[in-house]
Design a protein around this motif. Structure first.
Motif, PDB file in Angstrom:
ATOM      1  N   ILE A  97     -10.950 -31.285-109.792  1.00 17.01           N
ATOM      2  CA  ILE A  97      -9.834 -31.221-108.838  1.00 17.01           C
ATOM      3  C   ILE A  97      -9.150 -32.586-108.756  1.00 17.01           C
ATOM      4  O   ILE A  97      -7.949 -32.683-108.739  1.00 17.01           O
ATOM      5  N   PHE A  98      -9.937 -33.649-108.709  1.00 19.54           N
ATOM      6  CA  PHE A  98      -9.447 -35.028-108.620  1.00 19.54           C
ATOM      7  C   PHE A  98      -8.865 -35.317-107.240  1.00 19.54           C
ATOM      8  O   PHE A  98      -7.952 -36.115-107.071  1.00 19.54           O
ATOM      9  N   GLY A  99      -9.416 -34.660-106.228  1.00 20.55           N
ATOM     10  CA  GLY A  99      -9.037 -34.903-104.836  1.00 20.55           C
ATOM     11  C   GLY A  99     -10.296 -34.996-103.992  1.00 20.55           C
ATOM     12  O   GLY A  99     -11.412 -34.811-104.503  1.00 20.55           O
ATOM     13  N   PRO A 100     -10.139 -35.249-102.681  1.00 21.81           N
ATOM     14  CA  PRO A 100     -11.303 -35.463-101.812  1.00 21.81           C
ATOM     15  C   PRO A 100     -11.954 -34.151-101.380  1.00 21.81           C
ATOM     16  O   PRO A 100     -11.997 -33.815-100.193  1.00 21.81           O
ATOM     17  N   VAL A 101     -12.427 -33.405-102.343  1.00 28.12           N
ATOM     18  CA  VAL A 101     -12.971 -32.063-102.084  1.00 28.12           C
ATOM     19  C   VAL A 101     -14.397 -31.982-102.624  1.00 28.12           C
ATOM     20  O   VAL A 101     -14.620 -32.156-103.821  1.00 28.12           O
ATOM     21  N   ILE A 102     -15.344 -31.739-101.714  1.00 30.78           N
ATOM     22  CA  ILE A 102     -16.755 -31.622-102.104  1.00 30.78           C
ATOM     23  C   ILE A 102     -17.182 -30.166-101.960  1.00 30.78           C
ATOM     24  O   ILE A 102     -17.023 -29.562-100.894  1.00 30.78           O
ATOM     25  N   SER A 103     -17.725 -29.602-103.041  1.00 31.04           N
ATOM     26  CA  SER A 103     -18.253 -28.238-103.008  1.00 31.04           C
ATOM     27  C   SER A 103     -19.777 -28.294-102.891  1.00 31.04           C
ATOM     28  O   SER A 103     -20.429 -28.981-103.678  1.00 31.04           O
ATOM     29  N   VAL A 104     -20.320 -27.585-101.906  1.00 32.64           N
ATOM     30  CA  VAL A 104     -21.779 -27.579-101.731  1.00 32.64           C
ATOM     31  C   VAL A 104     -22.340 -26.262-102.253  1.00 32.64           C
ATOM     32  O   VAL A 104     -21.868 -25.176-101.883  1.00 32.64           O
ATOM     33  N   LEU A 105     -23.337 -26.377-103.109  1.00 29.97           N
ATOM     34  CA  LEU A 105     -23.988 -25.206-103.709  1.00 29.97           C
ATOM     35  C   LEU A 105     -25.467 -25.206-103.304  1.00 29.97           C
ATOM     36  O   LEU A 105     -26.089 -26.278-103.238  1.00 29.97           O
ATOM     37  N   ALA A 106     -26.027 -24.030-103.053  1.00 27.57           N
ATOM     38  CA  ALA A 106     -27.429 -23.930-102.645  1.00 27.57           C
ATOM     39  C   ALA A 106     -28.279 -23.431-103.816  1.00 27.57           C
ATOM     40  O   ALA A 106     -27.850 -22.529-104.551  1.00 27.57           O
ATOM     41  N   VAL A 107     -29.451 -24.040-103.986  1.00 23.80           N
ATOM     42  CA  VAL A 107     -30.392 -23.577-105.026  1.00 23.80           C
ATOM     43  C   VAL A 107     -31.800 -23.517-104.439  1.00 23.80           C
ATOM     44  O   VAL A 107     -32.063 -24.084-103.379  1.00 23.80           O
TER      45      VAL A 107
ATOM     46  N   ALA B  32     -14.332 -41.519-100.876  1.00 26.06           N
ATOM     47  CA  ALA B  32     -13.753 -42.845-101.104  1.00 26.06           C
ATOM     48  C   ALA B  32     -12.822 -42.731-102.306  1.00 26.06           C
ATOM     49  O   ALA B  32     -12.961 -41.810-103.129  1.00 26.06           O
ATOM     50  N   LEU B  33     -11.872 -43.620-102.413  1.00 26.00           N
ATOM     51  CA  LEU B  33     -10.870 -43.571-103.488  1.00 26.00           C
ATOM     52  C   LEU B  33     -10.094 -42.244-103.459  1.00 26.00           C
ATOM     53  O   LEU B  33      -9.512 -41.816-104.460  1.00 26.00           O
ATOM     54  N   THR B  34     -10.156 -41.567-102.269  1.00 28.51           N
ATOM     55  CA  THR B  34      -9.456 -40.292-102.084  1.00 28.51           C
ATOM     56  C   THR B  34      -9.929 -39.243-103.111  1.00 28.51           C
ATOM     57  O   THR B  34      -9.181 -38.336-103.482  1.00 28.51           O
ATOM     58  N   GLY B  35     -11.157 -39.419-103.560  1.00 32.33           N
ATOM     59  CA  GLY B  35     -11.710 -38.467-104.543  1.00 32.33           C
ATOM     60  C   GLY B  35     -11.069 -38.595-105.915  1.00 32.33           C
ATOM     61  O   GLY B  35     -11.340 -37.785-106.805  1.00 32.33           O
ATOM     62  N   GLN B  36     -10.239 -39.608-106.094  1.00 35.75           N
ATOM     63  CA  GLN B  36      -9.480 -39.748-107.339  1.00 35.75           C
ATOM     64  C   GLN B  36     -10.208 -40.667-108.319  1.00 35.75           C
ATOM     65  O   GLN B  36      -9.655 -41.659-108.796  1.00 35.75           O
ATOM     66  N   ALA B  37     -11.455 -40.359-108.560  1.00 38.15           N
ATOM     67  CA  ALA B  37     -12.244 -41.124-109.527  1.00 38.15           C
ATOM     68  C   ALA B  37     -12.843 -40.139-110.517  1.00 38.15           C
ATOM     69  O   ALA B  37     -13.262 -39.041-110.136  1.00 38.15           O
ATOM     70  N   CYS B  38     -12.881 -40.547-111.773  1.00 31.45           N
ATOM     71  CA  CYS B  38     -13.492 -39.673-112.786  1.00 31.45           C
ATOM     72  C   CYS B  38     -14.963 -39.445-112.486  1.00 31.45           C
ATOM     73  O   CYS B  38     -15.542 -38.449-112.894  1.00 31.45           O
TER      74      CYS B  38
END
Ligand code: NAP
Ligand code: MG
Length: 480
Positions: free
Chosen positions: A382-392, A280-286
């Motif tokens: 990044i400030f864009g609609p990009v989600i990085s998934v990390l496994a733990v 949402a907000l194109t990922g452009q939220a702090c």
């Protein structure tokens, strides 16, 4: 599609007059052929004029009763509410966010004005017992003088309002520098404040670039305080200059916000929380979710559920019905987004979905999986609609990884395990914790700010504490 409206002339506001002539343009990021505004571009002499107007207006404004100052904010709120459709449309056109997001933001600004109108009745000090008989001690909250407010483009009306409202109700005069690419919403807000009776010179606006207008403001000794929201690099520079002359400096800066998803969560609910926070907000939220940290039992199901949600966030023209993700705000931000996709691929992350420009400045919602802590896409904003998934492996590792960041703005967890949630709330190195809610979205009456390189971490914004930054305590002793 709604029709393009004719462009607005955006000018400086100096000493109650609209000044400057059009020297630059702002186009709709969703429609490159739509000219939204012609913009005046400020110089050091505009800053000089604004600062002298603010300095001249200060004495009368600080001597205005706080409830009367608040009443002006209250009237401005009602005027803004009555122009909500027009202002939302303008915000949507200049920034690109969807009309629903823009309308929500204008409602937010209206409510912030209403909230701080009430603070005019509550600018309280305290009485303190004296060690000397016949002596009373009390404190008053004094305004600081002339304050500079420097704001980013991603919330073109909410952020200016959440700085302006406490600054003004506390009795300060303001010189504001809106983001160069989104100054229209602030002009419309200022029109409401002037119509509500704000005296000339109390609020001044100088449009233009950070390197000219921002620098001139930050360096000027008449500026008693600077409240800045924007990138960490710029904030650190402002801090160096402002602090060196003992100006009060408030910085709200970048984020790399993590959402922890534990095994017991419902994958679909967790994916909904992540998508709302990250896309949402194109990922452009702090406060955007840019890292999701999953424990092993839910990882694969979560990634699948999140990928399924990507089609709900097809980017489009924010003014069109049904579109819930607008364009990237500018060509330079688009370049940044594209660049990080290349970086993620080079680092060996798996691009699950998205990663490409759909058309123009429309960027697809993106998921990288197989991301590890050492990758740049796991640590840099990044400030864009990009989600990085990390496994733990477990909660311990999840908290450790969430805290392994230079930033510390917001952090979330999705779980029904109350003990785990409360442990996360306790140990997360952030200013705002969200349990089972997106990392974005905050209430205007709760303190907001971060730690580490996300914030100056001194004074919080929003809520009743917002006024603390804009006031100092004076202790008065009276002997009888
Ligand atoms: P930015 O590039 O740092 O700009 C913010 C403001 O500072 C703009 O008005 C800018 O002017 C001005 N500026 C630039 N250089 C300056 C200088 N040397 N001296 C004084 N002012 C200067 O940030 P942005 O690109 O607009 O916004 C994105 C960033 O804001 C992200 O990092 C995001 O995380 C952060 N942000 C933080 C919060 C929070 O509350 N923590 C909220 C929203 C956004 P120009 O218009 O000329 O660039
Ligand atoms: Mg910038």
């Amino acid at each position: 599609m709604s029709a393009a409206t004719s462009p607005v002339e955006v000018r400086h506001l100096i000493g109650g007059e609209w000044t400057g002539s059009a020297e630059a343009e702002r186009r709709n990021p969703a429609r490159s052929d739509e000219l939204v505004a012609n913009l005046a571009v400020g110089t050091a002499s505009d800053v000089e004029a604004a600062l002298s107007a603010a300095t001249d207006a200060f004495r009368a404004w600080r001597n205005t009763a706080p409830p009367a100052r608040g009443a002006i904010l209250g009237r401005a709120a009602e005027l803004l509410a009555s122009r909500s459709a027009e202002v939302s449309q303008a915000l949507c056109a200049e920034e690109g966010k969807t009309l629903a997001e823009a309308t929500g933001e204008v409602t937010r600004a209206t409510d912030i004005l209403r909230f701080h109108a009430g603070e005019g009745w509550r600018l309280k000090g305290e009485t303190i017992p004296s060690s000397v008989p016949g002596t009373s001690i009390y404190t008053v909250k004094e305004p600081l003088g002339v304050v500079a407010l420097i704001t980013p483009w991603n919330f073109p009306i909410a952020i200016p309002t959440w700085k302006l409202a406490p600054a003004l109700v506390a009795g300060n005069c303001v010189v504001m520098k809106p983001a160069a690419i989104t100054p229209l919403s602030v002009q419309l807000l200022a029109e409401c404040l002037l119509e509500a009776g704000l005296p000339a010179g109390v609020l001044n606006i100088v449009n233009g670039s950070g390197s000219v207008v921002g620098e001139a403001l930050v360096h000027d000794p008449r500026v008693a305080a600077i409240s800045f929201t924007g990138s960490t690099d710029v904030g650190m520079r402002i801090n160096e200059i402002g602090s060196a002359r003992l100006a009060r400096v408030q910085l709200e800066m970048g984020g790399k916000n993590a959402l922890v998803v534990l095994d017991d969560a419902d994958p679909d609910i967790a994916a909904g929380v992540a998508a709302a926070g990250g896309w949402a907000l194109t990922g452009q939220a702090c406060t955007a979710t840019s890292r999701v940290i999953c424990t092993p039992g839910i990882h694969d199901a979560f990634v699948e559920a999140l990928a399924a949600k990507a089609s709900d966030f097809a980017p489009g023209d924010g003014q069109e019905a049904g579109v819930n993700m607008g364009p990237v705000v500018s060509e330079s931000q688009l370049e940044t987004d594209k660049n990080y996709i290349a970086i993620g691929r080079d680092e060996g992350a798996e691009l699950v979905t998205g990663g490409a420009v759909a058309s123009g400045q429309l960027f697809e919602p993106t998921i990288f999986a197989g991301v590890t802590a050492s990758m740049r896409i796991a640590s840099e904003e990044i400030f864009g609609p990009v989600i990085s998934v990390l496994a733990v492996d477990d909660l311990d590792a999840a908290i450790g990884l969430a805290n392994d960041s230079n930033y510390g703005l917001t952090g979330g967890i999705v779980t029904n395990d109350l003990r785990a949630a409360m442990r996360f709330a306790d140990e997360a190195e952030v200013g705002v914790v969200k349990i089972n809610r997106p990392t974005t979205g905050v209430d205007l009456n709760a303190p907001f700010g971060g730690i580490k390189r996300s914030s100056s971490d001194t004074f919080r914004e929003q809520g009743s504490v917002a006024v603390d930054f804009y006031t100092r305590l004076k202790s008065v002793y009276i002997g009888v």
